[in-house]
Design a protein around this motif. Structure first.
Motif, mmCIF file in Angstrom:
data_model
loop_
_atom_site.group_PDB
_atom_site.id
_atom_site.type_symbol
_atom_site.label_atom_id
_atom_site.label_comp_id
_atom_site.label_asym_id
_atom_site.label_seq_id
_atom_site.Cartn_x
_atom_site.Cartn_y
_atom_site.Cartn_z
ATOM 1 N N HIS A 1 1.419 5.056 0.264
ATOM 2 C CA HIS A 1 1.935 3.211 -0.283
ATOM 3 C C HIS A 1 0.473 3.144 -0.606
ATOM 4 C CE1 HIS A 1 5.746 3.576 1.423
ATOM 5 N NE2 HIS A 1 5.488 4.446 1.561
ATOM 6 N N GLU A 20 0.998 0.254 4.906
ATOM 7 C CA GLU A 20 2.003 -1.340 5.376
ATOM 8 C C GLU A 20 2.144 -1.454 6.290
ATOM 9 O OE1 GLU A 20 5.322 1.207 4.532
ATOM 10 O OE2 GLU A 20 5.925 0.054 2.832
ATOM 11 N N HIS A 22 4.224 11.647 2.162
ATOM 12 C CA HIS A 22 3.994 10.609 0.579
ATOM 13 C C HIS A 22 3.403 9.495 1.040
ATOM 14 C CE1 HIS A 22 7.289 8.633 3.095
ATOM 15 N NE2 HIS A 22 6.236 7.260 2.779
ATOM 16 N N HIS A 30 2.155 8.799 4.893
ATOM 17 C CA HIS A 30 4.199 9.059 5.905
ATOM 18 C C HIS A 30 3.828 10.672 5.712
ATOM 19 C CE1 HIS A 30 4.595 3.988 5.352
ATOM 20 N NE2 HIS A 30 3.698 4.598 6.237
HETATM 21 ZN ZN LIG Z 1 6.200 5.667 3.794
#
Ligand SMILES: [Zn+2]
Ligand SMILES: C[C@@H](CNC(=O)c1ccc(S(N)(=O)=O)cc1)Cn1ccc2ccccc21
Length: 256
Positions: free
Chosen positions: A96, A106, A94, A119
């Motif tokens: 971000h 992140e 997935h 990720h």
């Molecule tokens: Zn993540």
């Protein structure tokens, strides 16, 4: 009660109310990787990622991110090497990202953010029965983080973006077969590694993080396509990242 999210009233600064580990934990993620303070560890093995495109199953908008799920009933797609012994099975990947190209990742590197972060989530299939059991163990998960840096359009990413039309709304899912996640990896797998946590609730402290030094590219136009996805209540899915958390004495090691 307001389910967790990334809004002002249910976002990262309020997660500690339902998930006290957000504040009390000793190994929370993400972190700002200060390269000068990392330690080169020559004993770290090379990272080996062996992915079989036949294990990709579906793409889903889960209300927090866009996620591709894999068949993890056998060792078809696995992570080996790096700091871990044994083999970790790929479960999902997935992303971000931000509301603008200047933020969205992140992890940070020397305080700098990237436009997005991928990720790839793996679980310790040698020691635990499934991802839920692994997710509560200190060595249960291994997540590979890949930075997305603004530059040339990324053809491998475009294959994913072209599937977004069928998962615009929250809690929608579509078939997504024969996708090879290794097409999303940079040529060099040099990494930083540290003991951390999930970056979303329940923020379980069960992740061995492997953050790749080399980013992949994404164009501004492709970032706009990520922002065309919807959170709940028809809000554009963006700024779905947790800010960096205190290291609390942890050492970040590197293999380069
Ligand atoms: Zn993540
Ligand atoms: C793990 C949760 C589901 N969440 C994840 O699997 C997950 C994976 C990776 C990341 S990240 N962004 O760090 O890569 C974040 C979340 C399920 N679940 C919910 C409660 C719960 C309790 C025990 C076991 C599993 C449980």
């Amino acid at each position: 009660s307001s389910h967790w999210g990334y809004d002002v009233d249910n976002g990262p600064s309020s997660w500690h109310q339902s998930f006290p580990v957000a504040k009390d934990g000793s190994r929370q993620s993400p972190v700002d990787i200060r390269n000068e303070e990392t330690e080169r560890d020559p004993t770290l093995q090379p990272l080996v990622l062996k992915y079989d495109p036949r294990s990709s199953k579906t793409i889903a908008n889960n209300g927090h991110s866009i996620q591709v799920d894999f068949d993890d009933t056998t060792d078809q797609s696995v992570l080996k090497g790096g700091p871990v012994t044994g083999s970790y099975r790929l479960r999902q990947f997935h992303f971000h990202w931000g509301s603008c190209d200047g933020r969205g990742s992140e992890h940070l590197v020397d305080g700098a953010s990237f436009a997005a972060e991928l990720h790839l989530v793996h679980w310790n299939s040698e020691k635990y029965a499934d991802v839920a059991n692994a997710a509560i163990e200190p060595d249960g998960l291994a997540v590979v983080g890949v930075f997305l840096k603004i530059g040339a359009a990324n053809p491998a990413l475009q294959k994913l973006l072209d599937a977004f039309d069928s998962v615009q709304k929250e809690n929608t899912k579509a078939d997504f077969k024969n996708f090879d996640p290794s097409t999303l990896l940079p040529p060099c797998l040099d990494f930083w590694t540290y003991l951390g946590s999930l970056t979303t609730p329940p923020l379980l402290e069960s992740v061995i993080w492997h953050v790749l030094k080399e980013p992949i590219t994404v164009s501004s136009g492709q970032m706009e396509q990520f922002r065309s996805l919807k959170f709940t209540a028809n809000k554009p899915m963006q700024d779905n990242f947790r800010p960096p958390q205190p290291l609390k004495g942890r050492k970040v090691r590197r293999n380069f």
